[in-house]
Design a protein around this motif. Sequence first.
Motif, PDB file in Angstrom:
ATOM      1  N   MET A  65       0.847  -1.185   0.000  1.00 48.35           N
ATOM      2  CA  MET A  65       0.000   0.000   0.000  1.00 48.35           C
ATOM      3  C   MET A  65       0.882   1.234   0.000  1.00 48.35           C
ATOM      4  N   LYS A  66       0.785   2.048  -1.023  1.00 45.79           N
ATOM      5  CA  LYS A  66       1.672   3.190  -1.171  1.00 45.79           C
ATOM      6  C   LYS A  66       1.144   4.368  -0.386  1.00 45.79           C
ATOM      7  N   ARG A  67       2.019   4.959   0.467  1.00 42.81           N
ATOM      8  CA  ARG A  67       1.583   6.048   1.321  1.00 42.81           C
ATOM      9  C   ARG A  67       2.190   7.377   0.922  1.00 42.81           C
ATOM     10  N   CYS A  68       3.300   7.390   0.180  1.00 42.30           N
ATOM     11  CA  CYS A  68       3.997   8.642  -0.135  1.00 42.30           C
ATOM     12  C   CYS A  68       4.360   8.679  -1.603  1.00 42.30           C
TER      13      CYS A  68
ATOM     14  N   TRP B  72      -4.051  25.261   6.837  1.00 47.10           N
ATOM     15  CA  TRP B  72      -4.609  24.022   7.345  1.00 47.10           C
ATOM     16  C   TRP B  72      -5.465  23.330   6.299  1.00 47.10           C
ATOM     17  N   GLU B  73      -6.271  24.083   5.523  1.00 47.58           N
ATOM     18  CA  GLU B  73      -7.121  23.446   4.524  1.00 47.58           C
ATOM     19  C   GLU B  73      -6.266  22.725   3.478  1.00 47.58           C
ATOM     20  N   THR B  74      -5.180  23.363   3.041  1.00 47.77           N
ATOM     21  CA  THR B  74      -4.292  22.720   2.072  1.00 47.77           C
ATOM     22  C   THR B  74      -3.642  21.494   2.680  1.00 47.77           C
ATOM     23  N   SER B  75      -3.289  21.587   3.947  1.00 43.19           N
ATOM     24  CA  SER B  75      -2.641  20.477   4.619  1.00 43.19           C
ATOM     25  C   SER B  75      -3.541  19.254   4.624  1.00 43.19           C
ATOM     26  N   ARG B  76      -4.770  19.433   5.013  1.00 44.88           N
ATOM     27  CA  ARG B  76      -5.700  18.307   5.077  1.00 44.88           C
ATOM     28  C   ARG B  76      -5.881  17.683   3.703  1.00 44.88           C
ATOM     29  N   ALA B  77      -5.958  18.496   2.673  1.00 47.98           N
ATOM     30  CA  ALA B  77      -6.154  17.971   1.334  1.00 47.98           C
ATOM     31  C   ALA B  77      -4.962  17.144   0.883  1.00 47.98           C
ATOM     32  N   ALA B  78      -3.789  17.459   1.418  1.00 47.81           N
ATOM     33  CA  ALA B  78      -2.581  16.774   0.995  1.00 47.81           C
ATOM     34  C   ALA B  78      -2.397  15.428   1.671  1.00 47.81           C
ATOM     35  N   LEU B  79      -3.074  15.188   2.797  1.00 52.28           N
ATOM     36  CA  LEU B  79      -2.893  13.951   3.539  1.00 52.28           C
ATOM     37  C   LEU B  79      -3.674  12.809   2.915  1.00 52.28           C
ATOM     38  N   THR B  80      -3.104  11.601   2.976  1.00 51.42           N
ATOM     39  CA  THR B  80      -3.861  10.417   2.584  1.00 51.42           C
ATOM     40  C   THR B  80      -4.880  10.114   3.671  1.00 51.42           C
ATOM     41  N   VAL B  81      -5.796   9.216   3.396  1.00 51.67           N
ATOM     42  CA  VAL B  81      -6.792   8.849   4.384  1.00 51.67           C
ATOM     43  C   VAL B  81      -6.128   8.215   5.604  1.00 51.67           C
ATOM     44  N   TYR B  82      -5.022   7.512   5.385  1.00 48.68           N
ATOM     45  CA  TYR B  82      -4.304   6.859   6.481  1.00 48.68           C
ATOM     46  C   TYR B  82      -3.607   7.900   7.362  1.00 48.68           C
ATOM     47  N   GLU B  83      -2.972   8.862   6.716  1.00 45.93           N
ATOM     48  CA  GLU B  83      -2.282   9.920   7.452  1.00 45.93           C
ATOM     49  C   GLU B  83      -3.275  10.787   8.216  1.00 45.93           C
ATOM     50  N   GLN B  84      -4.413  11.090   7.580  1.00 43.77           N
ATOM     51  CA  GLN B  84      -5.425  11.895   8.251  1.00 43.77           C
ATOM     52  C   GLN B  84      -6.001  11.161   9.451  1.00 43.77           C
ATOM     53  N   ALA B  85      -6.212   9.853   9.306  1.00 48.75           N
ATOM     54  CA  ALA B  85      -6.734   9.067  10.428  1.00 48.75           C
ATOM     55  C   ALA B  85      -5.757   9.076  11.592  1.00 48.75           C
ATOM     56  N   ALA B  86      -4.464   8.984  11.290  1.00 47.21           N
ATOM     57  CA  ALA B  86      -3.455   9.026  12.346  1.00 47.21           C
ATOM     58  C   ALA B  86      -3.447  10.381  13.036  1.00 47.21           C
TER      59      ALA B  86
ATOM     60  N   ARG C  20      -1.098   4.050  15.624  1.00 47.18           N
ATOM     61  CA  ARG C  20      -0.637   3.072  14.624  1.00 47.18           C
ATOM     62  C   ARG C  20      -1.823   2.336  13.991  1.00 47.18           C
ATOM     63  N   LYS C  21      -2.783   1.945  14.814  1.00 45.69           N
ATOM     64  CA  LYS C  21      -3.962   1.268  14.276  1.00 45.69           C
ATOM     65  C   LYS C  21      -4.721   2.165  13.309  1.00 45.69           C
ATOM     66  N   ALA C  22      -4.837   3.439  13.652  1.00 43.07           N
ATOM     67  CA  ALA C  22      -5.515   4.381  12.766  1.00 43.07           C
ATOM     68  C   ALA C  22      -4.767   4.514  11.447  1.00 43.07           C
ATOM     69  N   TYR C  23      -3.456   4.608  11.515  1.00 43.88           N
ATOM     70  CA  TYR C  23      -2.649   4.759  10.303  1.00 43.88           C
ATOM     71  C   TYR C  23      -2.750   3.524   9.405  1.00 43.88           C
ATOM     72  N   GLU C  24      -2.762   2.351  10.018  1.00 41.22           N
ATOM     73  CA  GLU C  24      -2.765   1.130   9.233  1.00 41.22           C
ATOM     74  C   GLU C  24      -4.131   0.789   8.659  1.00 41.22           C
ATOM     75  N   THR C  25      -5.203   1.261   9.303  1.00 37.05           N
ATOM     76  CA  THR C  25      -6.561   0.971   8.824  1.00 37.05           C
ATOM     77  C   THR C  25      -7.188   2.113   8.061  1.00 37.05           C
ATOM     78  N   GLY C  26      -6.678   3.329   8.270  1.00 41.80           N
ATOM     79  CA  GLY C  26      -7.293   4.500   7.654  1.00 41.80           C
ATOM     80  C   GLY C  26      -8.549   4.949   8.355  1.00 41.80           C
ATOM     81  N   VAL C  27      -8.768   4.455   9.584  1.00 39.86           N
ATOM     82  CA  VAL C  27      -9.973   4.785  10.349  1.00 39.86           C
ATOM     83  C   VAL C  27      -9.533   5.427  11.664  1.00 39.86           C
ATOM     84  N   ALA C  28      -9.957   6.642  11.921  1.00 40.02           N
ATOM     85  CA  ALA C  28      -9.624   7.311  13.169  1.00 40.02           C
ATOM     86  C   ALA C  28     -10.167   6.505  14.346  1.00 40.02           C
ATOM     87  N   GLN C  29      -9.376   6.421  15.417  1.00 46.92           N
ATOM     88  CA  GLN C  29      -9.744   5.629  16.590  1.00 46.92           C
ATOM     89  C   GLN C  29     -10.264   6.531  17.699  1.00 46.92           C
ATOM     90  N   PRO C  30     -11.226   6.029  18.475  1.00 48.43           N
ATOM     91  CA  PRO C  30     -11.822   6.854  19.534  1.00 48.43           C
ATOM     92  C   PRO C  30     -10.888   7.033  20.719  1.00 48.43           C
TER      93      PRO C  30
END
Length: 343
Positions: free
Chosen positions: A1-4, A38-52, A333-343
């Motif tokens: 899975m390519k992240r960068c 900040w808006e540009t920053s969020r747009a630049a992140l992958t779903v995995y990075e944003q979840a982390a 780490r779990k958030a980054y690996e799944t792409g789902v933000a953790q509670p």
Amino acid sequence: MKRCGTTRFIWACSMWALGSVGCGSPEDALDPGEGVAWETSRAALTVYEQAALDTAQSAASCKPLGNFYWEIGNASGPLHGLSKGSGVTATTVMPIASASKWLYVGAYVQSKGYANLTPDEKKRLNFTSGYIDENSTLCDAAGTTVSACYGAAYKDVSYRPLQNGRYFYNGGHMQKLALDDIGARRGTGLASVMDWLNPLLGTTFPESDSDVAVAGGFSGSAAQYRVFLLKLLNNQYALSSKLTVDSVPAWPGGANVSFTPWTAGEAYYGLGHWIEGENVNGTWTVTGHSSAGAFGFYPWVNAARTRYMVLARNRQIGNEEGEKSRACAQTVRKAYETGVAQP
């Protein structure tokens, strides 16, 4: 899975303003970017990075931690990093407390060769030797040697025969070993502990007066510790393939456990580091290796030695800060690996 991806290298891999690093040389000191909205920053992140990032900022295990830096990578180097709050980056130097233990053992095993370790040396490295610190004072006076660290004013390590063969989490085991091996070395200056350790590990940890307390007195940054973790992953140390050997139970209620600070279920202690795990279908399974410090510095590699992680923070007032960092780091780490933000 390519992240960068290369087309978004500047945004996803090097802009500190959005709390993101990665993709550079493992030993690069990555500098802050400037002027990123900040808006540009969020747009630049992958779903995995944003979840982390979202998890680091909002998860229940991370919110109380204050400012910290978190990073994950593989054997080639960093994949992603983020800063929560301000003031802590990959290059922020701080006391790492018990994260020193893994470094000292790595250097010791490197200097001797695992095959040449005696049974007594192994017991001092997995905390079953019976040598216990009588107090927790760091040896931090300028010019103090490892040997002087044993004086009544400092560590005052003694042998307790009834503890020989039992697990007792304590720096005295390693301090006794250091006394026998590098007793004349100091915290700073010529013939210092770091003059011995850095060439063996290929690292650049800074000197400090407290370095003579080899089980908890070192300082460093996430970037400096990263080098050690990467070399573990890439089989460049004698310790690399020995992360599970000579391990002993180290959880409350475990066989022959006299004292342990561990609170998160079953765990073992190997040569200078914790062996973490979880129950899978009723069987305890190794998930990783770590050496959390009392002030919150938490380095980790996974069981397969394909990933590393570090959470860097320094909170010297509080309890169980290392465990708090472990819980947060693993949640991110779990958030980054799944792409789902953790509670």
